[in-house]
Design an enzyme around this catalytic site. Structure first.
Site, PDB file in Angstrom:
ATOM      1  N   ASN A  10       0.866  -1.177   0.000  1.00 32.86           N
ATOM      2  CA  ASN A  10       0.000   0.000   0.000  1.00 32.86           C
ATOM      3  C   ASN A  10       0.908   1.233   0.000  1.00 32.86           C
ATOM      4  O   ASN A  10       1.482   1.584   1.026  1.00 32.86           O
ATOM      5  CB  ASN A  10      -0.883  -0.036   1.267  1.00 32.86           C
ATOM      6  CG  ASN A  10      -1.727   1.221   1.412  1.00 32.86           C
ATOM      7  OD1 ASN A  10      -1.794   2.049   0.498  1.00 32.86           O
ATOM      8  ND2 ASN A  10      -2.351   1.372   2.569  1.00 32.86           N
ATOM      9  N   LYS A  12       0.081   4.254  -0.411  1.00 34.88           N
ATOM     10  CA  LYS A  12      -0.572   5.469   0.101  1.00 34.88           C
ATOM     11  C   LYS A  12      -0.321   6.646  -0.847  1.00 34.88           C
ATOM     12  O   LYS A  12      -0.308   6.452  -2.045  1.00 34.88           O
ATOM     13  CB  LYS A  12      -0.100   5.764   1.530  1.00 34.88           C
ATOM     14  CG  LYS A  12      -0.220   4.527   2.419  1.00 34.88           C
ATOM     15  CD  LYS A  12      -0.085   4.817   3.870  1.00 34.88           C
ATOM     16  CE  LYS A  12      -0.224   3.510   4.648  1.00 34.88           C
ATOM     17  NZ  LYS A  12      -0.397   3.690   6.061  1.00 34.88           N
ATOM     18  N   HIS A  98      -9.923   1.326   4.688  1.00 31.69           N
ATOM     19  CA  HIS A  98      -8.666   1.627   5.383  1.00 31.69           C
ATOM     20  C   HIS A  98      -8.929   2.677   6.467  1.00 31.69           C
ATOM     21  O   HIS A  98      -9.700   3.617   6.254  1.00 31.69           O
ATOM     22  CB  HIS A  98      -7.614   2.125   4.393  1.00 31.69           C
ATOM     23  CG  HIS A  98      -6.243   2.148   5.003  1.00 31.69           C
ATOM     24  ND1 HIS A  98      -5.852   3.128   5.879  1.00 31.69           N
ATOM     25  CD2 HIS A  98      -5.204   1.287   4.896  1.00 31.69           C
ATOM     26  CE1 HIS A  98      -4.621   2.875   6.290  1.00 31.69           C
ATOM     27  NE2 HIS A  98      -4.205   1.761   5.696  1.00 31.69           N
ATOM     28  N   GLU A 100      -7.312   5.111   7.455  1.00 26.27           N
ATOM     29  CA  GLU A 100      -7.037   6.509   7.066  1.00 26.27           C
ATOM     30  C   GLU A 100      -8.227   7.108   6.319  1.00 26.27           C
ATOM     31  O   GLU A 100      -8.405   8.323   6.313  1.00 26.27           O
ATOM     32  CB  GLU A 100      -5.735   6.574   6.234  1.00 26.27           C
ATOM     33  CG  GLU A 100      -4.508   6.435   7.128  1.00 26.27           C
ATOM     34  CD  GLU A 100      -3.285   5.817   6.451  1.00 26.27           C
ATOM     35  OE1 GLU A 100      -3.268   5.714   5.215  1.00 26.27           O
ATOM     36  OE2 GLU A 100      -2.353   5.418   7.187  1.00 26.27           O
ATOM     37  N   GLU A 167      -6.000  -4.584  10.667  1.00 26.28           N
ATOM     38  CA  GLU A 167      -5.017  -3.525  10.885  1.00 26.28           C
ATOM     39  C   GLU A 167      -5.397  -2.717  12.121  1.00 26.28           C
ATOM     40  O   GLU A 167      -6.212  -1.777  12.029  1.00 26.28           O
ATOM     41  CB  GLU A 167      -4.989  -2.576   9.682  1.00 26.28           C
ATOM     42  CG  GLU A 167      -4.546  -3.205   8.388  1.00 26.28           C
ATOM     43  CD  GLU A 167      -3.950  -2.162   7.436  1.00 26.28           C
ATOM     44  OE1 GLU A 167      -2.788  -2.303   7.084  1.00 26.28           O
ATOM     45  OE2 GLU A 167      -4.661  -1.206   7.082  1.00 26.28           O
ATOM     46  N   GLY A 173       1.821   2.710  10.887  1.00 26.28           N
ATOM     47  CA  GLY A 173       2.818   3.782  10.791  1.00 26.28           C
ATOM     48  C   GLY A 173       3.464   4.175  12.111  1.00 26.28           C
ATOM     49  O   GLY A 173       4.130   5.203  12.187  1.00 26.28           O
ATOM     50  N   SER A 210       2.735  -1.538  10.463  1.00 27.99           N
ATOM     51  CA  SER A 210       4.171  -1.493  10.803  1.00 27.99           C
ATOM     52  C   SER A 210       4.938  -2.779  10.498  1.00 27.99           C
ATOM     53  O   SER A 210       5.936  -3.068  11.156  1.00 27.99           O
ATOM     54  CB  SER A 210       4.368  -1.118  12.271  1.00 27.99           C
ATOM     55  OG  SER A 210       3.955   0.213  12.490  1.00 27.99           O
TER      56      SER A 210
HETATM   57  P1  PGA Z   1       2.336   0.746   7.631  1.00 28.69           P
HETATM   58  O1  PGA Z   1       0.925   0.894   6.902  1.00 28.69           O
HETATM   59  O2  PGA Z   1       2.938  -0.565   7.186  1.00 28.69           O
HETATM   60  O3  PGA Z   1       3.141   1.921   7.146  1.00 28.69           O
HETATM   61  O4  PGA Z   1       2.097   0.758   9.095  1.00 28.69           O
HETATM   62  C1  PGA Z   1       0.066  -0.198   6.749  1.00 28.69           C
HETATM   63  C2  PGA Z   1      -1.228   0.246   6.134  1.00 28.69           C
HETATM   64  O5  PGA Z   1      -1.679   1.362   6.435  1.00 28.69           O
HETATM   65  O6  PGA Z   1      -1.829  -0.470   5.327  1.00 28.69           O
END
Ligand code: PGA
Length: 249
Positions: A10, A12, A98, A100, A167, A173, A210
C-alpha cells in the site's frame, strides 16, 4: 483453500513516475519459482496505476487501487474514482475501509456500498478492519471488529473475493505491532465472527500495521495469517523483498 501468501503493497500518497522502476527487482523475484506461493499485489496512488499495470504486465504481480467511490455509474463526483474506472486500467483489487479513510469520513454503511460495488464489477476487495487505541483501551476491540464486519458485509452473500486485512489503527505507521499471542487471539475472533455471520470457514485474513523486515520473523510464525498489508516498508523494494523472502523461506 490455497496456501498462497499475500504481500500487498500500500503505497498510500507516495511515489512519482520514476519510483515505478524501483519495483523491477520485485518483478524479478515474482518470477523465481522459489517464491511462487507469494501473491504480490501493488496498490499505488491512482496516478501510477497505469504505469504499474504496464510494468508488471508480463509477471504474476497484480494491481489494486487504494479506495473507490461507491457510485457505479459515471457521475459528478469531483476527485473521485469508481470501480469501473479502476477496472478499466487493469486493476484487479481495491482496498476498502482503510482506517485513514474511515478517519476522514468513511462509515460502515459507506464501506458496505463500496464493497458491493466492487464485487458487482468483479474486483477483489481488501477489506480493512481494526480498532483504535482508545477502543482497545476500553476493551472494545471485539465489538468494534464485530460491527465493522457485520455492517461492512450487510446484504452481501458469502464469497471468496474478499481478503480481510486486520489492521489495528494504533499499529499503522507507528512501529508498534501486537504481540503474537494477542494477534492470534484477534485473528481467531475475526474467524469466529465470519463463521457465525457468514458461515465462512476459511477466510483469507492478513495482517497490516508497521510490518517490516525485522518484525516479520515473528509475525510469519502465526499460521492463521495468510499474508501482509505493508505500507511504509513496501516503498523500498529491498525491504519488501526481505519481507517476502523471510516469510516464504
Ligand atoms: P504501515 O501501513 O505498514 O506503514 O504501518 C500499513 C497500512 O496502512 O496499510
Amino acid at each position: 483453500m490455497t496456501n498462497n501468501m499475500f504481500f500487498i503493497a500500500n503505497w498510500k500518497m507516495f511515489g512519482d513516475f520514476k519510483s515505478v522502476n524501483s519495483i523491477k527487482k520485485v518483478i524479478k523475484l515474482s518470477k523465481d519459482k522459489k517464491y511462487k506461493k507469494a501473491k504480490i499485489i501493488y496498490c499505488p496512488p491512482y496516478t501510477l496505476l497505469d504505469k504499474f499495470f504496464k510494468i508488471t504486465k508480463n509477471s504474476k504481480i497484480e494491481i489494486g487501487a487504494q479506495n473507490c467511490h461507491h457510485y457505479q455509474n459515471p457521475g459528478p463526483f469531483t476527485g473521485s474514482v469508481n470501480v469501473d474506472l479502476i477496472k478499466s486500467i487493469g486493476a484487479k483489487y481495491v482496498i476498502i475501509g482503510h482506517s485513514e479513510n474511515r478517519s476522514s469520513g468513511d462509515t460502515n454503511h459507506n464501506i458496505n456500498l463500496k464493497i458491493k460495488s466492487a464485487l458487482k464489477k468483479k474486483l477483489k476487495v481488501i477489506f480493512c478492519i481494526g480498532e483504535t487505541l482508545k477502543e482497545k483501551r476500553k476493551n472494545k476491540t471485539n465489538s468494534v471488529l464485530n460491527s465493522q464486519i457485520i455492517r461492512g458485509l450487510k446484504n452481501i452473500k458469502k464469497n471468496n473475493n474478499i481478503i480481510f486485512a486486520y489492521e489495528p489503527v494504533w499499529s499503522i505507521g507507528t512501529g508498534l505491532v501486537p504481540k503474537n499471542k494477542d494477534l492470534k487471539i484477534q485473528i481467531n475472533v475475526i474467524k469466529k465472527i465470519l463463521s457465525k455471520f457468514w458461515r465462512l470457514n476459511n477466510p483469507k485474513i492478513i495482517y497490516g500495521g508497521s510490518v517490516n523486515p525485522k518484525n516479520i520473523n515473528d509475525l510469519r510464525k502465526i499460521s492463521s495469517i495468510k499474508g501482509f498489508l505493508v505500507g511504509g516498508a513496501s516503498q523500498k523494494a529491498k525491504n519488501f523483498i526481505d519481507i517476502i523472502k523471510k516469510t516464504i523461506n
